[in-house]
Design a protein around this motif. Structure first.
Motif, short mmCIF file in Angstrom:
data_model
loop_
_atom_site.label_atom_id
_atom_site.label_comp_id
_atom_site.label_asym_id
_atom_site.label_seq_id
_atom_site.Cartn_x
_atom_site.Cartn_y
_atom_site.Cartn_z
N ALA A 16 0.82 -1.20 0.00
CA ALA A 16 0.00 0.00 0.00
C ALA A 16 0.87 1.27 0.00
O ALA A 16 0.40 2.35 -0.33
N LEU A 17 2.16 1.08 0.36
CA LEU A 17 3.03 2.25 0.49
C LEU A 17 3.51 2.74 -0.88
O LEU A 17 3.99 1.96 -1.70
N ARG A 18 3.37 4.07 -1.12
CA ARG A 18 3.91 4.65 -2.34
C ARG A 18 5.30 5.18 -2.02
O ARG A 18 5.44 6.28 -1.51
N ALA A 19 6.34 4.35 -2.29
CA ALA A 19 7.70 4.75 -1.93
C ALA A 19 8.15 5.91 -2.81
O ALA A 19 8.86 6.81 -2.37
N VAL A 20 7.78 5.86 -4.08
CA VAL A 20 8.03 6.98 -5.00
C VAL A 20 6.69 7.30 -5.64
O VAL A 20 6.02 6.42 -6.16
N ASP A 21 6.31 8.58 -5.57
CA ASP A 21 4.92 8.91 -5.87
C ASP A 21 4.84 10.04 -6.90
O ASP A 21 5.01 11.22 -6.56
N GLY A 22 4.66 9.70 -8.15
CA GLY A 22 4.45 10.71 -9.18
C GLY A 22 5.61 11.67 -9.37
O GLY A 22 5.43 12.87 -9.42
#
Lengths: 257, 307, 290
Positions: A16-22
């Motif tokens: 669920a974690l967005r380690a790198v996001d957009g």
């Protein structure tokens, strides 16, 4: 100026974690960039995306004008031979000597049999070149010492030498100074920047020490929770930006502990 | 150095100099030389490698041997379905009993060995069995006690070396001539040999364990054996069990073979049918082998599940 | 005291279970305390003679019929020791290379990742087949392999060596693959990141790192091979075990002790040699004890 790395709207998730996001940015050839931000902000994941060890869930990454998504296994390996990476824990083989570790820097382009020969009996030309590099990073007398017997700082120099011997077009280093004392950390970062200038390779280093990054790098990219919160020269980094980068809310403090 | 080395030749000289100075272990090099020359000598001195029989004879013997491995009823009728009743007969005749005895002997032996080794471990420990355990002062001791603690460690460890140096087959062979043909010699032989091996393996686990809790307990006034029993043993218990079962597996294999001395394990059946009933012998070999393979697969699954 | 009970807890029951298991086995085997002493006067006498001979090993043959030009007994014993060493060296020189190949096939350290589904299925089956093969060849004791090979090939040095080498390569291969799989992968990851292929990474990044452990374990198995080689004498291959058996058959106990002392001396020396090697390689037998 042609670009070395170009990211468009890249996202990488772990569950669920967005380690790198957009994330989107471009690094030009020959540029020296520091990735800054607190631990857990996604710097390591970003570096592993840049050297193609991870693939993004969304978005596209171009490295030296080839799109990573379209590379087959062979093309990917060829690309990796031009990208030197120094991982946080250095990734040296502890019971091989310094020269054996450094010579593996070119293993990717030389192939299996040649690498084995290099380990057992390095050619004179290679030995001389590696000695020159070790001399430059200040540990020439450790040429034939096993890495396990070197200090942390010396092991770091061996890892840097391996990267230089690779003749890379770009060097990515993940927290190269997290485990050494401040004085040595400064020397190491300075050395990396000098080497980048001497050999003309693109340099991208992740650091959590803001002062070091400001002192040596013309461009800083600040990350927080997987997003880019700052991108610019060190003197553009104001109070507010620093707060956005480093001041943790109570909730995050709890999560970190 | 950097200023001095401008030309490639200077650098090459420096590289060679560093190469000559590199750390080397003369002992390891000598060991390597001994091993390599040992191997070369072993092959060169083994002449004729294939024995003295002429080649055609050897080939004929081999073909006969292969032929004899086929179960007797199948050889007569040519129908492999006849092999099943034949195998079942062998099993209920003596096969099952021999298998049971093999397991019983291995189990009894390894438990015996473990029981003897356990109380010896504190005496064999390099850190506990000394006048000043962990380098802590243990109060004034008499000369005799001091001598005891100086001697006991090396003595027990040498005892372990000795007891594992004689092959179990040889011990059983000698014991049978003294105690007569019964299962004690077999169990004792396995126990004595495994005593030395468990002593070494368990001893290594004890030496490599973190001794902080033990030091605390000892500093708080506990004696050597109670320190061992209350602080060291609970921590290493699981690793002890792993080694214990490893050795038990080996014991099963060895107990099979020890039967060749005349006690009813699979080895006896193998030895008896050798030369006359090769098909029976081969069946017993496969029976013993398959039990071990099944046990092996089982323990592989168990270990994966435990992790 | 309460804390200690807590520390052991379940482990107590393991102890109790083992005692019960021992009693059950002893019953099945017909072991009685009385069985621990020689059963009759003849056996007592033999036992006494045997142990008395320990203090008085033979320096000359007890057999009066030995021809005059025969080797003196100590020389025969030393020859026996060297013959025992010979089979162990020969067998290990076959077993270690075989085990390296089997251990490589039975390890997952060289698998490319990510890889396609078909490759994965193929690699898994190679892995399982080699593990099963190793399990099968080591499930049969070297003495039984020797019986089979001697019957099939006739008495020859090669038959003895192969008989020893087969189960040993099974055990070595299994432990090799475990050592390799447990080796830290950080260097391997770093090398992959700069373009090394999966097999190349294995050969230059993982194998060198595992080498001290592989060498230590091989040496430990060499010690075991020596003991097994001595026992091969009992099925008719010329090692010191054969001399022991022949002398024992004739009740020449003093000769038996001469050979026994030589055998023990050889094994203790090799044991100490191995310990010194392990000390210098900074390894222990730990984790790989079969």
């Amino acid at each position: 100026m042609p670009s070395a790395f170009r990211l468009d709207n890249v996202t990488r998730r772990y569950g669920a974690l967005r380690a790198v996001d957009g994330v989107s940015f471009e690094i030009k050839k020959g540029e020296q960039v520091a990735l800054i931000g607190p631990s857990g902000s996604g710097k390591t994941t970003l570096i592993r995306l840049l050297n193609s060890m991870l693939s993004p869930d969304e978005g596209s990454i171009r490295v030296f004008d080839s799109d990573l998504a379209t590379c087959d296994a062979g093309a990917l390996r060829r690309l990796r031979t031009t990208l030197a990476t120094i991982p946080q824990h250095l990734g040296l083989v502890p019971n091989l000597t310094a020269i054996q570790n450094v010579i593996l820097g070119q293993g990717g382009s030389r192939g299996t049999l040649r690498s084995l020969r290099d380990l057992l009996a390095p050619s004179r030309a290679d030995a001389v070149e590696i000695h020159t590099i070790l001399d430059r990073v200040g540990i020439e007398e450790k040429l034939y010492t096993r890495v396990a017997r070197l200090s942390g700082g010396q092991q770091q120099r061996v890892a840097i030498a391996r990267a230089i011997f690779q003749h890379p077009a770009a060097l990515l280093a993940d927290e190269p100074v997290s485990s050494v004392d401040p004085a040595r950390a400064r020397d190491t970062v300075k050395l990396l920047c000098e080497l980048s200038a001497e050999h003309g390779f693109t340099l991208c280093v992740s650091l959590h020490d803001l002062a070091l990054a400001r002192e040596f790098f013309p461009r800083l990219i600040g990350m927080r929770k997987g997003r880019i919160v700052f991108d610019g020269a060190p003197d553009e980094l104001g109070e507010e930006d620093q707060q956005a980068l480093y001041d943790l809310s109570d909730e995050e403090m709890m999560a970190d502990a | 150095m950097s200023g001095a080395l401008t030309s490639p030749d200077d650098r090459l000289a420096r590289v060679d100099e560093l190469r000559r100075q590199r750390a080397r272990s003369p002992f390891l090099r000598l060991s390597a030389v001994v091993v390599v020359s040992g191997i070369v000598w072993a092959w060169l001195s083994s002449t004729p490698l294939l024995g003295r029989l002429p080649a055609e004879r050897r080939w004929l013997n081999f073909k006969n041997f292969l032929n004899e491995l086929v179960p007797a009823p199948v050889r007569q009728s040519g129908d492999w379905s006849d092999a099943l009743p034949w195998a079942w007969n062998l099993l209920i005749d003596e096969g099952f009993l021999a298998l049971l005895m093999t397991f019983a002997a291995a189990t009894a032996a390894i438990i015996l060995a473990g029981t003897v080794v356990l109380p010896l471990l504190p005496l064999a420990s390099r850190r506990l069995a000394r006048v000043d355990p962990f380098g802590l002062r243990a109060g004034n001791t008499g000369t005799l006690a001091a001598m005891f603690w100086k001697m006991i460690g090396p003595l027990v460890r040498f005892g372990f070396v000795l007891s594992r140096s004689v092959p179990e087959y040889l011990i059983a062979f000698l014991l049978i001539s003294m105690l007569g043909l019964q299962f004690w010699p077999l169990v004792l032989a396995l126990a004595i040999h495994n005593l030395g091996i468990l002593g070494r393996l368990w001893g290594e686990v004890v030496e490599n364990t973190d001794d902080a809790p033990a030091v605390r307990a000892f500093a708080a006034g506990q004696g050597r054996s109670s320190t061992f029993a209350t602080t060291i043993l609970p921590g290493v218990f699981n690793r002890f069990l792993i080694y214990f079962f490893y050795r038990w597996e080996t014991c099963v294999k060895d107990a099979t073979v020890l039967g060749m001395l005349g006690l009813l394990t699979l080895g006896k059946l193998i030895a008896l049918s050798k030369g006359f009933f090769w098909d029976q012998m081969f069946f017993y070999v496969l029976l013993g082998g398959s039990v071990i393979v099944i046990g092996d697969l089982f323990s592989m699954a168990l270990r994966r599940w435990l992790r | 005291m309460k804390a200690e009970t807590g520390k052991y807890g379940l482990k107590r029951w393991v102890g109790l279970g083992l005692i019960v298991a021992f009693l059950l086995c002893a019953r099945a085997l017909g072991l009685t305390p009385g069985g621990l002493i020689p059963p009759d006067a003849g056996h007592w006498e033999r036992t006494g003679e045997f142990f008395a001979a320990a203090l008085d090993p033979a320096f000359d043959y007890e057999d009066g019929n030995v021809p005059d030009d025969a080797d003196p007994i100590w020389w025969k014993g030393i020859k026996g020791v060297f013959l025992t060493l010979k089979f162990a060296f020969g067998a290990m020189s076959l077993a270690v290379p075989t085990a390296l190949v089997l251990g490589f096939l039975g390890s997952s350290a060289w698998w490319p990742e990510p890889c396609g589904r078909r490759t994965r299925v193929l690699l898994r089956s190679v892995y399982l087949v080699s593990r099963l093969f190793m399990s099968v060849i080591r499930s049969i004791h070297e003495l039984i392999w020797a019986l089979l090979f001697l019957s099939a090939m006739g008495v020859s040095p090669l038959a003895g060596m192969i008989a020893l080498a087969l189960p040993f390569s099974g055990t070595l291969g299994k432990v090799f693959s475990e050592i390799i799989d447990e080796e830290a992968r950080d260097a391997a990851q770093a090398l992959k990141a700069i373009g090394h292929g999966p097999v190349q990474t294995f050969l230059v990044g993982i194998l060198p790192r595992a080498t001290p452990n592989l060498v230590s374990y091989s040496f430990y198995r060499f010690e075991c091979a020596l003991r097994s080689s001595a026992v091969l004498g009992f099925v008719g291959i010329e090692t010191i075990g054969l001399y022991i058996e022949l002398s024992h058959e004739e009740f020449y106990y003093r000769e038996v002790w001469t050979y026994l002392y030589l055998l023990i001396a050889m094994i203790v020396v090799v044991d100490l040699w191995g310990a010194a090697i392990r000390r210098r390689l900074h390894t222990s037998t730990g984790g790989c004890a079969i």
